[in-house]
Write an enzyme that holds these catalytic residues in place. Sequence first.
Site, mmCIF file in Angstrom:
data_model
loop_
_atom_site.group_PDB
_atom_site.id
_atom_site.type_symbol
_atom_site.label_atom_id
_atom_site.label_comp_id
_atom_site.label_asym_id
_atom_site.label_seq_id
_atom_site.Cartn_x
_atom_site.Cartn_y
_atom_site.Cartn_z
ATOM 1 N N TYR A 23 -7.055 -21.700 112.973
ATOM 2 C CA TYR A 23 -7.426 -22.809 113.847
ATOM 3 C C TYR A 23 -6.646 -22.678 115.157
ATOM 4 O O TYR A 23 -7.152 -22.941 116.235
ATOM 5 C CB TYR A 23 -7.091 -24.145 113.179
ATOM 6 C CG TYR A 23 -7.925 -24.424 111.946
ATOM 7 C CD1 TYR A 23 -9.224 -24.908 112.055
ATOM 8 C CD2 TYR A 23 -7.413 -24.194 110.667
ATOM 9 C CE1 TYR A 23 -9.998 -25.162 110.935
ATOM 10 C CE2 TYR A 23 -8.169 -24.453 109.536
ATOM 11 C CZ TYR A 23 -9.461 -24.935 109.671
ATOM 12 O OH TYR A 23 -10.218 -25.180 108.559
ATOM 13 N N ASN A 46 -19.532 -29.739 112.131
ATOM 14 C CA ASN A 46 -20.374 -28.600 112.507
ATOM 15 C C ASN A 46 -21.806 -28.773 112.000
ATOM 16 O O ASN A 46 -22.051 -28.829 110.810
ATOM 17 C CB ASN A 46 -19.759 -27.326 111.918
ATOM 18 C CG ASN A 46 -20.782 -26.210 111.834
ATOM 19 O OD1 ASN A 46 -21.672 -26.109 112.662
ATOM 20 N ND2 ASN A 46 -20.641 -25.390 110.818
ATOM 21 N N CYS A 55 -17.932 -21.073 109.849
ATOM 22 C CA CYS A 55 -16.687 -21.828 109.954
ATOM 23 C C CYS A 55 -15.805 -21.665 108.706
ATOM 24 O O CYS A 55 -14.664 -22.085 108.711
ATOM 25 C CB CYS A 55 -16.980 -23.294 110.220
ATOM 26 S SG CYS A 55 -18.022 -24.074 108.998
ATOM 27 N N HIS A 56 -16.343 -21.059 107.666
ATOM 28 C CA HIS A 56 -15.517 -20.821 106.473
ATOM 29 C C HIS A 56 -14.497 -19.721 106.736
ATOM 30 O O HIS A 56 -13.573 -19.546 105.954
ATOM 31 C CB HIS A 56 -16.404 -20.440 105.298
ATOM 32 C CG HIS A 56 -17.163 -19.172 105.490
ATOM 33 N ND1 HIS A 56 -18.280 -19.092 106.294
ATOM 34 C CD2 HIS A 56 -16.946 -17.931 105.014
ATOM 35 C CE1 HIS A 56 -18.717 -17.841 106.275
ATOM 36 N NE2 HIS A 56 -17.929 -17.113 105.517
ATOM 37 N N GLU A 82 -16.980 -12.005 100.589
ATOM 38 C CA GLU A 82 -16.941 -11.090 101.719
ATOM 39 C C GLU A 82 -15.852 -10.046 101.537
ATOM 40 O O GLU A 82 -15.594 -9.243 102.416
ATOM 41 C CB GLU A 82 -16.676 -11.861 103.019
ATOM 42 C CG GLU A 82 -17.745 -12.873 103.350
ATOM 43 C CD GLU A 82 -17.481 -13.543 104.696
ATOM 44 O OE1 GLU A 82 -16.512 -13.187 105.365
ATOM 45 O OE2 GLU A 82 -18.267 -14.427 105.051
#
Length: 100
Positions: A23, A46, A55-56, A82
């Site tokens: 952030y 969002n 945004c994750h 991922e």
Amino acid sequence: MRLFSEKVHLIIRNIPRGRVATYREVARAIGRPRAARAVGNALNRNPYSSKRVPCHRVVRSDGLVGGYAKGVKAKIKMLEEEGIEIRRGGVNLNKFGFKF
DNA sequence: CTAATGACCATTA
DNA sequence: ATAATGGCCATTA
């Protein structure tokens, strides 16, 4: 490209799969280095899909995963899918951190 | 305009 | 190690 939240979303689109940003770094990238908290607020509301605005992939500056509108569980799951390793609720920024 | 609200951060106890 | 604290800042009521 007028609202603070719009800048946040545009920046976050650049974070590639399998990497994360903090952030704090996002705040710095848009020229408001002390607005990390406001960044989190912008992401909380969002309106975009996770495809367009991942945004994750934004975590806390200490590496802990942080929050997520749909629940931290879902966030961790997406990150792991991922290839990002989560240990004790956090990620290794030296390994998975993305530099803007 | 003021007050409250957080997906934050660093420091202190 | 955990908890509380004060600071930060865009947005919203």
